[in-house]
Design a protein around this motif. Structure first.
Motif, short mmCIF file in Angstrom:
data_model
loop_
_atom_site.label_atom_id
_atom_site.label_comp_id
_atom_site.label_asym_id
_atom_site.label_seq_id
_atom_site.Cartn_x
_atom_site.Cartn_y
_atom_site.Cartn_z
N TYR A 158 46.82 34.28 54.18
CA TYR A 158 45.87 36.27 53.51
C TYR A 158 46.85 36.77 53.95
O TYR A 158 47.38 37.27 54.56
CB TYR A 158 44.61 36.05 53.57
CG TYR A 158 43.41 34.51 53.61
CD1 TYR A 158 43.06 33.99 52.66
CD2 TYR A 158 42.95 34.06 54.48
CE1 TYR A 158 42.18 33.54 52.03
CE2 TYR A 158 42.04 32.91 54.52
CZ TYR A 158 41.86 32.70 53.65
OH TYR A 158 40.99 31.66 53.24
N PHE A 159 47.91 36.95 52.27
CA PHE A 159 48.22 38.10 51.81
C PHE A 159 47.87 39.20 51.42
O PHE A 159 47.35 39.65 50.63
CB PHE A 159 49.29 38.16 50.79
CG PHE A 159 50.41 38.88 50.70
CD1 PHE A 159 51.98 39.27 51.72
CD2 PHE A 159 50.44 39.50 49.49
CE1 PHE A 159 52.69 39.95 51.20
CE2 PHE A 159 51.62 40.49 49.64
CZ PHE A 159 52.44 40.70 50.12
N CYS A 160 47.16 40.40 52.79
CA CYS A 160 46.72 41.60 52.33
C CYS A 160 47.38 42.48 51.57
O CYS A 160 48.52 43.24 51.68
CB CYS A 160 46.13 42.28 53.58
SG CYS A 160 45.10 41.14 54.81
N TYR A 161 46.66 42.70 50.19
CA TYR A 161 47.66 43.06 48.98
C TYR A 161 47.09 44.53 48.58
O TYR A 161 46.45 44.19 48.08
CB TYR A 161 48.46 42.65 48.11
CG TYR A 161 49.38 43.38 47.49
CD1 TYR A 161 50.32 44.43 47.78
CD2 TYR A 161 48.83 42.25 45.64
CE1 TYR A 161 51.42 44.30 46.61
CE2 TYR A 161 50.84 43.46 45.25
CZ TYR A 161 51.48 43.95 45.73
OH TYR A 161 52.02 44.52 44.36
N LEU A 190 41.24 39.22 43.49
CA LEU A 190 40.40 37.87 44.52
C LEU A 190 40.68 38.55 46.04
O LEU A 190 40.93 39.37 46.17
CB LEU A 190 41.44 36.79 44.78
CG LEU A 190 40.43 36.16 46.34
CD1 LEU A 190 39.63 35.37 45.27
CD2 LEU A 190 41.80 34.63 46.17
N GLN A 191 39.15 39.27 46.28
CA GLN A 191 38.65 39.73 47.42
C GLN A 191 38.88 39.08 48.68
O GLN A 191 38.84 37.64 48.17
CB GLN A 191 37.78 40.76 47.10
CG GLN A 191 37.71 42.08 46.16
CD GLN A 191 38.79 42.71 46.61
OE1 GLN A 191 38.68 43.06 47.45
NE2 GLN A 191 39.53 42.89 45.97
N ARG A 217 36.78 37.61 51.49
CA ARG A 217 35.29 37.58 50.83
C ARG A 217 35.46 36.56 50.15
O ARG A 217 35.06 35.11 50.02
CB ARG A 217 34.36 38.24 51.64
CG ARG A 217 33.07 37.60 51.98
CD ARG A 217 31.52 38.45 51.46
NE ARG A 217 30.36 37.23 51.90
CZ ARG A 217 30.10 37.00 51.03
NH1 ARG A 217 29.90 36.81 50.03
NH2 ARG A 217 28.64 36.45 51.54
N SER A 218 35.84 35.77 49.49
CA SER A 218 35.47 35.46 47.09
C SER A 218 36.71 34.34 48.28
O SER A 218 36.42 33.23 47.55
CB SER A 218 36.71 35.61 46.43
OG SER A 218 35.63 36.97 46.67
N SER A 219 37.64 34.04 49.08
CA SER A 219 38.37 33.16 49.08
C SER A 219 38.13 32.30 50.29
O SER A 219 38.06 31.76 50.30
CB SER A 219 40.12 33.92 48.83
OG SER A 219 41.30 33.29 49.54
N VAL A 220 37.90 33.39 51.17
CA VAL A 220 37.35 33.28 52.84
C VAL A 220 36.02 32.15 52.57
O VAL A 220 36.05 30.90 53.58
CB VAL A 220 37.34 33.28 53.50
CG1 VAL A 220 37.11 33.55 54.98
CG2 VAL A 220 38.19 34.61 53.98
N ALA A 221 35.07 32.69 52.11
CA ALA A 221 34.32 32.13 52.13
C ALA A 221 33.97 30.48 51.50
O ALA A 221 33.14 29.50 52.35
CB ALA A 221 33.42 33.05 51.36
N PRO A 222 35.17 30.14 50.40
CA PRO A 222 34.40 28.89 49.81
C PRO A 222 35.51 28.09 51.09
O PRO A 222 35.16 26.36 51.46
CB PRO A 222 35.51 28.72 48.77
CG PRO A 222 34.98 30.42 48.28
CD PRO A 222 35.56 30.65 49.19
N TRP A 223 36.54 28.79 51.28
CA TRP A 223 37.43 27.34 53.24
C TRP A 223 36.64 27.40 54.12
O TRP A 223 36.15 25.77 54.33
CB TRP A 223 38.67 28.67 52.99
CG TRP A 223 39.52 28.22 54.08
CD1 TRP A 223 40.13 26.38 53.82
CD2 TRP A 223 39.57 27.87 55.59
NE1 TRP A 223 40.78 26.32 55.07
CE2 TRP A 223 40.49 27.38 55.98
CE3 TRP A 223 38.82 28.87 56.28
CZ2 TRP A 223 40.69 27.48 57.20
CZ3 TRP A 223 39.32 29.20 57.38
CH2 TRP A 223 40.45 28.09 58.35
N SER A 247 46.37 36.40 47.46
CA SER A 247 46.68 37.67 47.40
C SER A 247 45.64 37.94 47.75
O SER A 247 45.25 37.35 46.70
CB SER A 247 47.53 38.36 46.48
OG SER A 247 47.62 39.83 46.65
N VAL A 248 44.87 38.23 48.79
CA VAL A 248 43.59 39.26 48.16
C VAL A 248 43.49 41.12 49.04
O VAL A 248 43.99 41.15 49.51
CB VAL A 248 42.87 38.91 49.37
CG1 VAL A 248 42.67 37.44 49.26
CG2 VAL A 248 43.36 39.49 50.65
#
Length: 254
Positions: free
Chosen positions: A168-171, A177-178, A180-186, A223-224
């Protein structure tokens, strides 16, 4: 109960030898005496409840009373890659992210890194960071001491992305994409007991350039954003790590 980390070589079958600063801490600061109980861990596979058997100058011998289960580590293994910040901010990142549950740290140099990296001072600075990491792990009752690596170049860091299940690239300019929206499905794709290796990449005070964001995505990062507020560089890694562990249920989350 006070906790100390030792090397595997110090861990015997029936007793453990504690030396150096830890021995002095027990004797001088904690005013330990024969019969006091402690917890010791080799940071790898052994942890035990022990009782002080002997106190000598620079060395404390403790007898093993009970082997303990190592249950304080999260199933999601988070490494924080932090572009070198100014002053002592890296110390804050290492201390607080260790308390939260990170298992490793990768300092690196990016285009907007302000710190003038001096390789001659690297060893002394690494020793300082690793000491802070160990003390934070003891305070937080971790089972391991997180690893603190030597600083990498941006290109070297990109080459490590393939070692992780998610990057997760904090940008701060990410408007879509935030995290949580990426982490939750994974996380939902993992079985309840399955673990995973995650890398959180955080930029310096001036943030990342658009070109660095592009290169990170090409290397496999997502990128999140971390919400509508701009966080300091030393805060972003803590927030991201806490969010991921919360979502995994580690802190009472989903």
């Amino acid at each position: 109960m006070q906790r100390y980390f030792v090397t595997p070589e110090q861990f015997g079958a029936d007793n453990v030898r504690i030396d150096g600063e830890d021995a002095r801490h027990i004797a001088k600061v904690m005013r330990g005496k024969v019969g006091d109980k402690l917890i010791v861990s080799d940071g790898v596979s052994r942890e035990a409840l022990v009782v002080i058997a002997q106190i000598e100058i620079g060395e404390v011998t403790v007898n093993i009373l009970e082997t303990l289960e190592m249950t304080h580590e999260p199933r999601i293994k988070i490494t924080v890659a932090q572009s070198l910040p100014k002053a002592d901010k890296m110390e804050t990142v290492i201390q607080k992210c260790t308390e939260i549950g990170a298992v490793g740290f990768i300092p690196f140099l990016s285009e907007r890194t302000i710190v003038q990296y001096d390789e001659r001072k690297e060893s002394k600075r690494l020793d300082r960071w690793r000491k802070i990491c160990k003390e934070a792990a003891e305070q937080a009752h971790r089972n391991i001491v997180p690893a603190v690596g030597s600083p990498l170049s941006w290109k070297q860091l990109l080459q490590t992305f393939s070692e992780y299940d998610a990057v997760y690239f904090c940008y701060e300019k990410e408007e879509g994409l935030q995290l949580r929206s990426s982490v939750a499905p994974w996380l939902s794709s993992l079985s309840p007991q399955a673990g995973g290796k995650v890398l959180i990449v955080v930029g310096p005070e001036g943030g990342f350039t658009p070109e660095e964001c592009q290169k990170a995505e090409e290397a496999g990062a997502v990128s999140v954003g971390l919400g509508r507020r701009i966080l300091r560089c030393e805060t972003a890694g803590m927030v991201a790590a806490a969010c991921i562990l919360y979502e995994s249920g580690e802190m009472g989350g989903a």
